[in-house]
Design an enzyme around this catalytic site. Structure first.
Site, PDB file in Angstrom:
ATOM      1  N   LYS A   1      -0.757  -4.361  -3.474  1.00 49.51           N
ATOM      2  CA  LYS A   1      -2.085  -3.829  -3.123  1.00 49.51           C
ATOM      3  C   LYS A   1      -2.179  -2.386  -3.613  1.00 49.51           C
ATOM      4  CE  LYS A   1      -5.398  -3.022   0.603  1.00 49.51           C
ATOM      5  NZ  LYS A   1      -5.681  -1.626   0.241  1.00 49.51           N
TER       6      LYS A   1
ATOM      7  N   ASP B   1      10.295   5.902 -10.020  1.00 52.97           N
ATOM      8  CA  ASP B   1       9.947   6.597 -11.261  1.00 52.97           C
ATOM      9  C   ASP B   1      10.743   7.884 -11.434  1.00 52.97           C
ATOM     10  OD1 ASP B   1       8.128   4.664 -11.994  1.00 52.97           O
ATOM     11  OD2 ASP B   1       6.407   5.683 -11.118  1.00 52.97           O
TER      12      ASP B   1
ATOM     13  N   SER C   1       0.819  -1.208   0.000  1.00 58.20           N
ATOM     14  CA  SER C   1       0.000   0.000   0.000  1.00 58.20           C
ATOM     15  C   SER C   1       0.863   1.272   0.000  1.00 58.20           C
ATOM     16  CB  SER C   1      -0.961  -0.041   1.196  1.00 58.20           C
ATOM     17  OG  SER C   1      -1.969   0.915   1.081  1.00 58.20           O
TER      18      SER C   1
END
Length: 672
Positions: free
Chosen positions: A491, A477, A466
């Site tokens: 998740k 990224d 999460s």
């Protein structure tokens, strides 16, 4: 349809399981105060669930199988003839829920409970003779690959299945030094406990099981909580009750450990692990109570207790041979915020005759002391504030790189995840949400300041979930950090709690997306440099759940890339792999992983031959001792001769290797 008549006809037509003991189970009927709850549940799921599903025949068919699986997961009570007769109602569960007329669910449940009661009464009656006649020299096996087990065609086939199950339990007790004359009574006690549980079944329990067969057909995180279960859920969320700090779930008649709460007693003790099964629970100076087949909330109630008291657990370790059990004791404590707070340490790395310092910040969860904030305390604790303070301390101590350790971090406050990622980048997007309407929103860090701009690693594993995945994904990224360790949980969905007339609905309402547009759902975050792990992706994580939402991609946002990490991997990976082959702790770990996975791939049946079981146990001990001695020899330590001499190492080879990788990264960066 006269469902009462249907039930009677099924009981008459099905196999007769006779018993000399009185039946205590009384048929349950649909409670009319849940009629409106059923209708409300249908409307709510169709209106607010992320997929905006129509609760129709397709959902009904899936829910029918899930309902039967939740009742009889090991196919131990129903006969195939029962299933064949019940299957005509496969497409009726959606209508039952929508109309608020759920008696069919109670009729199926009643039939199941009569089958259970008859079977257990039969076993209690026959156990002494059955156990005394077991021949442990005979070559036979018990199938434990539940995916391949079919519904028994005849009562005789089911009898044989049960005979082997009880023989396996009896042999396990015998091998664990239970006196032979006590084995039958120990097993009998289990089934008498289950018979007592039958008497305590309430209509709300049936409705919750039925409702969750519908929600489970949508996704694994949408769940209905009846009032009692709702209270338990709220207690778990607030961490306000003393216990052992473990999240549990009911799985195939067993209570299984899902995860350990960071900072909790079980995690500190390091004897309980995800996927371990709890077979019995005991209190100080009291007899152990067998909990196989017991309701989850009753097991949880037994494990909870006053702070400072001990609870005893008989467990079947997930990392063992699937046959051996052990008893552990854990002292109950209240999980405190300070136990979950960020902590730092420094790892020294030797290179070229010099010692370099790498800072490690361990963050067990994303937290914020909301009570202190509301009280106006300016010095309130939060994961971002604490991490920022630790970064400043580490910089003063002269570290040349930092590793953010998010292993076993199951998530927490999204706002904290957003602001914590912002410590390492200037202002910019951190994650994206897509809701039920398809609208996409961006959550971003608006603080232009950067607390730390140096070399950064993020250490993750399969239990990083999460909010942890959000931070790891954003920093990956942006090219701001090397992601080290294992694939994360996967998740990528958001749940909200909805109050209902009775109980609560936890419903999936949105999905997370990375700034790159890719979802973290199902796939999680893949590391740049992979570390070996005992946690198996096939049994742990979102992909191991039933009906997880799919992975997809939306438009990316605009964000800068600071380092092209892929450019460094040709240098970093060979050095990392070489250390994996040479570092004693990792060599031992890889050997253990290979043994565990080899066992898992071949562990489809259990031998019921005592000599074969003893040989398997001895082989396991010999492998453990040889693996440990190989490690100890490489470290210059004295060898051991017994398995119980193996002690958990205080070393953290993962953090040490993360520090080594960061030095490789710094060296490679200087060459560019």
């Amino acid at each position: 349809m006269n469902y009462k008549r249907l039930l009677v006809s099924l009981l008459v037509a099905g196999a007769s399981l006779t018993s000399s003991l009185a039946n205590a189970y009384t048929d349950l009927q649909q409670p009319h105060d849940y009629d409106q709850v059923a209708k409300e549940l249908t409307e709510m799921l169709e209106a607010v669930h992320y997929n905006r599903p129509t609760i129709d025949d397709r959902i009904s068919a899936s829910a029918f199988d899930l309902y039967l699986d939740s009742l009889d997961p090991t196919k131990s009570f129903f006969l195939k003839s029962d299933i064949d007769k019940l299957s005509k109602h496969r497409l009726e569960l959606d209508d039952a829920l929508r109309d608020g007329k759920t008696q069919i669910a109670y009729d199926i449940y009643n039939l199941y409970m009569h089958r259970v009661e008859d079977r257990l009464n039969k076993l209690v009656k026959e156990l002494p003779d059955m156990v005394s006649n077991f021949d442990y020299t005979k070559e036979e096996n018990l199938n434990v690959d539940f995916d391949t087990i079919q519904w028994s065609e005849t009562p005789q086939v089911l009898d044989e299945y049960w005979r082997k199950r009880i023989k396996n339990r009896a042999l396990t007790l015998k091998l664990n030094d239970e006196p032979v004359d006590k084995i039958a009574s120990v097993i009998e006690k289990r089934y008498r406990n289950q018979l007592k549980q039958i008497e305590q079944t309430e209509p709300a329990d049936v409705f919750q099981t039925f409702a969750n067969s519908i929600t489970a057909a949508l996704d694994p995180h949408t769940t209905y909580f009846a009032p009692r279960a709702s209270e338990t859920f709220n207690i778990n969320m607030s961490l306000s009750l003393e216990g052992i700090g473990a999240v549990l779930q009911y799985d195939d008649d067993y209570t299984k450990v899902v995860r350990l709460i960071p900072g909790g007693p079980a995690e500190k003790q390091n004897e309980l692990a995800p996927n371990d099964r709890i077979l019995a629970v005991g209190q100080d100076n009291k007899e152990m109570v067998d909990v196989v087949g017991m309701r989850l909330d009753d097991v949880v109630d037994m494990i909870r207790g006053e702070r400072g008291t001990k609870v005893y657990l008989e467990i079947q370790p997930a990392k063992g041979d699937g046959q051996t059990t052990k008893t552990i004791n854990i002292t109950r404590e209240k999980v405190k915020l300070e136990d979950q707070a960020a902590k730092k340490k420094i790892i020294n790395v030797e290179r070229g005759g010099e010692t370099y310092k790498v800072g490690v910040i361990e963050l067990p969860t994303f937290y914020s002391d909301f009570a202190a904030i509301q009280a106006g305390d300016r010095d309130y604790k939060s994961s971002t504030r604490d991490t920022k303070k630790l970064i400043e301390e580490l910089r003063q101590e002269g570290v040349i790189a930092i590793v953010l350790d998010l292993r076993n971090n199951g998530g927490g406050s999204l706002q904290e995840a957003n602001s914590l990622a912002g410590l390492f980048i200037p202002r910019g997007p951190i994650l994206q949400f897509k809701d039920t309407s398809g609208r996409v929103r961006v959550m971003e860090d608006r603080d232009p300041s950067v607390t730390y701009s140096g070399p950064l690693g993020v250490l993750v594993n399969r239990m990083s979930a999460s909010a942890s995945e959000i931070v790891a994904a954003a920093l990956q990224d942006y090219g701001r950090a090397l992601i080290l360790g294992g694939q994360t949980f996967g998740k990528g969905t958001v749940q909200v709690l909805q109050e209902m007339d009775k109980g609560q609905l936890k419903v999936t309402q949105a999905k997370f997306y990375r700034v790159s547009g890719e979802s973290t759902q199902h796939k999680g975050v893949h590391p740049d440099i992979a570390f070996p792990s005992l946690l198996d992706e096939k049994s742990v994580g979102e992909s191991a759940q039933k009906n997880p939402l799919s992975w997809d991609k939306i438009h990316e946002t605009r964000y800068p890339v600071y380092w092209e990490m892929s450019d460094y991997l040709p240098v970093l990976e060979p050095r990392h792999e070489q250390r994996m082959k040479e570092e004693p702790n990792f060599v031992a770990l890889v050997d253990q992983i290979n043994d565990v996975r080899e066992q898992a791939s071949t562990f489809k049946s259990i031998s019921l031959n005592e000599e074969a079981r003893l040989q398997l146990r001895e082989e396991g001990k010999e492998k453990s001792i040889a693996r440990e001695n190989k490690r100890r020899k490489a470290l210059g330590l004295d060898p051991i001769t017994k398995e119980d001499e193996i002690e958990p190492s205080e070393d953290d080879p993962y953090a040490q290797e993360a520090a080594e990788v960061m030095l490789d990264f710094i060296a490679a960066n200087q060459l560019k």
